[in-house]
Design a protein around this motif. Structure first.
Motif, PDB file in Angstrom:
ATOM      1  N   GLU A 385       3.720  -6.873  11.666  1.00  0.00           N
ATOM      2  CA  GLU A 385       4.972  -7.209  10.990  1.00  0.00           C
ATOM      3  C   GLU A 385       4.709  -7.855   9.633  1.00  0.00           C
ATOM      4  O   GLU A 385       5.329  -7.496   8.635  1.00  0.00           O
ATOM      5  N   LEU A 386       3.809  -8.819   9.592  1.00  0.00           N
ATOM      6  CA  LEU A 386       3.534  -9.507   8.336  1.00  0.00           C
ATOM      7  C   LEU A 386       2.957  -8.568   7.283  1.00  0.00           C
ATOM      8  O   LEU A 386       3.203  -8.733   6.089  1.00  0.00           O
ATOM      9  N   SER A 387       2.168  -7.599   7.714  1.00  0.00           N
ATOM     10  CA  SER A 387       1.494  -6.706   6.768  1.00  0.00           C
ATOM     11  C   SER A 387       2.379  -5.570   6.282  1.00  0.00           C
ATOM     12  O   SER A 387       1.995  -4.816   5.384  1.00  0.00           O
ATOM     13  N   GLY A 388       3.548  -5.413   6.899  1.00  0.00           N
ATOM     14  CA  GLY A 388       4.412  -4.300   6.518  1.00  0.00           C
ATOM     15  C   GLY A 388       4.112  -3.019   7.266  1.00  0.00           C
ATOM     16  O   GLY A 388       4.631  -1.954   6.921  1.00  0.00           O
ATOM     17  N   GLU A 389       3.303  -3.114   8.315  1.00  0.00           N
ATOM     18  CA  GLU A 389       2.933  -1.921   9.080  1.00  0.00           C
ATOM     19  C   GLU A 389       4.067  -1.464   9.995  1.00  0.00           C
ATOM     20  O   GLU A 389       4.348  -0.274  10.116  1.00  0.00           O
ATOM     21  N   PHE A 390       4.708  -2.430  10.661  1.00  0.00           N
ATOM     22  CA  PHE A 390       5.802  -2.070  11.571  1.00  0.00           C
ATOM     23  C   PHE A 390       6.657  -3.291  11.859  1.00  0.00           C
ATOM     24  O   PHE A 390       6.143  -4.376  12.117  1.00  0.00           O
ATOM     25  N   SER A 391       7.964  -3.121  11.797  1.00  0.00           N
ATOM     26  CA  SER A 391       8.920  -4.144  12.187  1.00  0.00           C
ATOM     27  C   SER A 391      10.003  -3.472  13.009  1.00  0.00           C
ATOM     28  O   SER A 391      10.534  -2.423  12.619  1.00  0.00           O
ATOM     29  N   ALA A 392      10.343  -4.080  14.137  1.00  0.00           N
ATOM     30  CA  ALA A 392      11.353  -3.481  15.001  1.00  0.00           C
ATOM     31  C   ALA A 392      12.703  -3.384  14.285  1.00  0.00           C
ATOM     32  O   ALA A 392      13.474  -2.445  14.515  1.00  0.00           O
ATOM     33  N   GLY A 396      10.119   0.905  11.708  1.00  0.00           N
ATOM     34  CA  GLY A 396       8.954   1.451  11.005  1.00  0.00           C
ATOM     35  C   GLY A 396       8.363   0.386  10.120  1.00  0.00           C
ATOM     36  O   GLY A 396       8.512  -0.811  10.367  1.00  0.00           O
ATOM     37  N   GLY A 397       7.697   0.807   9.068  1.00  0.00           N
ATOM     38  CA  GLY A 397       7.037  -0.130   8.182  1.00  0.00           C
ATOM     39  C   GLY A 397       7.668  -0.154   6.803  1.00  0.00           C
ATOM     40  O   GLY A 397       8.767   0.364   6.572  1.00  0.00           O
ATOM     41  N   SER A 398       6.955  -0.762   5.861  1.00  0.00           N
ATOM     42  CA  SER A 398       7.467  -0.941   4.504  1.00  0.00           C
ATOM     43  C   SER A 398       7.351   0.337   3.690  1.00  0.00           C
ATOM     44  O   SER A 398       6.324   1.013   3.725  1.00  0.00           O
ATOM     45  N   HIS A 399       8.411   0.636   2.950  1.00  0.00           N
ATOM     46  CA  HIS A 399       8.419   1.789   2.032  1.00  0.00           C
ATOM     47  C   HIS A 399       8.878   1.371   0.639  1.00  0.00           C
ATOM     48  O   HIS A 399       9.296   2.221  -0.159  1.00  0.00           O
ATOM     49  N   VAL A 400       8.808   0.086   0.342  1.00  0.00           N
ATOM     50  CA  VAL A 400       9.366  -0.375  -0.942  1.00  0.00           C
ATOM     51  C   VAL A 400       8.558   0.148  -2.125  1.00  0.00           C
ATOM     52  O   VAL A 400       9.125   0.455  -3.185  1.00  0.00           O
TER      53      VAL A 400
END
Length: 527
Positions: A385-392, A396-400
């Protein structure tokens, strides 16, 4: 083939199944996120080098700049993945995912040589669930390939010294060592690990000397292509080549620059406290057993510490001495010995505490392993979650960075200058692709972005100036004559959102504890 599979030992089949399961899971997770804030610079950097190899296969460069300080093997594997599967984030991450699958099997093989099948099985399972292995096993970074090759090399070398048919294993070990060096420079320390192990073990007989000659000779032969590649690139641009390597080897960081983050994140979160505790028991058992045997048999006995102990000592010293600020992933190379020692430590602990509980030793051992695995998986949830890999909350993860890069590629004129916060600069360059000149993208650090830096950018730019800025940021945007032209969707936290609500920080750390995105400014003072 089915008969061959059935003939394998149960533990071996389980480990292969575990490796295949890891690869399948990590490919899925890798497809849900893009190159992001946490070490996204590295992912974009290596992905861009590999994409450059498709156009100029022997020369590492992108955005008009040569990149000589990266050994060639890893970018070549990424380029090969592009050729096989197309140029994409998942294709760029696939070599690391496959290397981690190989690392799980190699850890099992090394554990079998040094301990027994059960300890090797538990060690490889613990390795597979370590948060750092889960995270960086799906990232575009050299470290997983290097660690997999190092582990496989040491397994072959140990077998080469301990088996009657050892010559072929030593040749294989030398080849794997050369490949590890071609992946990342710290692999050279494996030579010190082997030498320390042989000397401490009292192996000075003629057979050992002959086998060492085979290992050295094989390593030297397999290193020749690496030497040829380096010599070729030196001949193209000697000044840049020497400058890059001088900076990489001598100027990149000061000694012990990242000890606190290595302890807090690299080990406490990346390896988890219970695994570290089990590994401490395993190391203690290894060292004390060696001392007892030396006291019993004298200095001539083959009773030195395990090569895993020397691995932790030499690579551990390097990691703490050499890791640059914020590069906690350097601790990845310590994960195989920590996992195997933790497995050994859990066995020792179960043997000592089983008489005190009304359960068989195997049950106590299984409970201990289950608790350690669950604690490691909990750490993985936090780190993902902290790394932007996956958050419920995201599904999914970060796409910014992808969002910002696509806006630059589609909406920003080609004569513009785009300033991008350093951590996002290479990911944005990756997503811009061929739609915008990469040479016009410049990184900056938030503390260093002041009015003077902005004036310099405006005076040097042939067109308008855009600034890709963190949102939320740990400093106010320094220019008043700016218009927001795009704001990305934020990456929303789930579990860690509660932590972010209570922790206030005016530093870069704030990005890790808040929903994060990017905002793009157009400076109004430019044409």
């Amino acid at each position: 083939m089915w008969e061959r599979w059935r003939s394998l030992e149960r533990e071996t089949r389980l480990v292969v199944g575990l490796a295949v399961g890891f690869v399948a899971f990590r490919v899925l997770v890798a497809s849900l996120s893009g190159f992001g804030f946490h070490q996204g610079w590295n992912e974009g950097h290596y992905a861009l080098i590999a994409r450059g190899f498709l156009d100029h296969s022997l020369v590492p460069r992108y955005a008009g700049r040569y990149v000589y300080s990266v050994p060639p093997l890893f970018p070549y594997t990424v380029a090969a993945s592009y050729l096989a599967f197309g140029t994409s984030v998942v294709a760029a991450r696939l070599p690391s995912i496959l290397a981690t699958g190989g690392l799980i099997v190699a850890t099992y093989a090394l554990g079998r040589e040094l301990f027994d099948r059960r300890t090797a099985l538990v060690g490889s399972a613990l390795l597979a669930v370590l948060p750092f292995v889960q995270l960086y096993g799906g990232r575009v970074q050299t470290d997983m390939l290097m660690t997999a090759l190092l582990t496989a090399s040491l397994a072959a070398i140990v077998r080469g010294y301990d088996r009657a048919d050892g010559t072929r294993w030593l040749v294989a070990g030398g080849g794997l060592f050369a490949a590890a060096v071609a992946a990342k420079q710290p692999s050279l320390l494996l030579a010190g690990v082997v030498i320390a192990w042989l000397v401490a073990d009292g192996r000075f007989d003629r057979e050992t000397i002959n086998r060492t000659g085979v290992l050295i000779g094989a390593s030297a032969v397999f290193l020749l292509p690496v030497a040829a590649w380096l010599a070729f690139n030196y001949s193209l641009n000697p000044t840049t080549f020497v400058t890059d390597w001088r900076h990489e080897l001598f100027s990149r960081t000061s000694p012990f620059a990242n000890v606190r983050l290595l302890l807090a994140i690299g080990l406490s979160l990346g390896a988890t406290p219970l695994v570290l505790a089990g590994a401490a028991v395993g190391v203690w058992e290894d060292v004390t057993a060696s001392i007892r045997e030396l006291q019993r048999q004298g200095l001539g006995a083959h009773a030195g510490p395990s090569p895993l102990t020397w691995w932790l000592l030499l690579f551990g010293a390097f990691v703490f001495y050499r890791t640059p600020q914020g590069h906690q992933y350097y601790a990845l190379v310590l994960m195989p010995p920590l996992a195997l020692f933790a497995a050994r430590g859990l066995t020792v602990t179960a043997e000592r505490f089983a008489p005190a509980v009304p359960r068989p030793r195997q049950v106590v051992h299984l409970v201990l392993v289950a608790v350690v695995v669950l604690s490691a998986l909990s750490g993985t949830v936090v780190l993902f979650e902290l790394s932007g890999e996956f958050s419920a909350a995201e599904g999914g993860g970060s796409h910014v960075a992808a969002d910002a890069g696509e806006f630059v590629g589609d909406e920003v004129p080609e004569n513009a200058t785009v300033l991008v916060e350093s951590g996002y600069s290479r990911p944005v360059m990756w997503y811009v692709r061929g739609e915008f000149p990469l040479a016009n993208v410049s990184p900056y650090g938030v503390p260093g972005l002041d009015e003077e830096r902005i004036r310099r950018a405006e005076s040097r730019s042939a067109g308008p100036v855009y600034v890709v800025y963190p949102d939320p940021a740990w400093a106010a945007f320094p220019a008043e004559n700016a218009t927001v032209v795009h704001r990305t969707e934020s990456y929303d936290l789930t579990v860690m959102a509660a932590v972010g609500a209570f922790v206030q920080s005016d530093s870069k750390f704030s990005m890790y504890l808040n929903d994060r995105g990017l905002v793009i400014y157009r400076l109004n003072g430019t044409a």
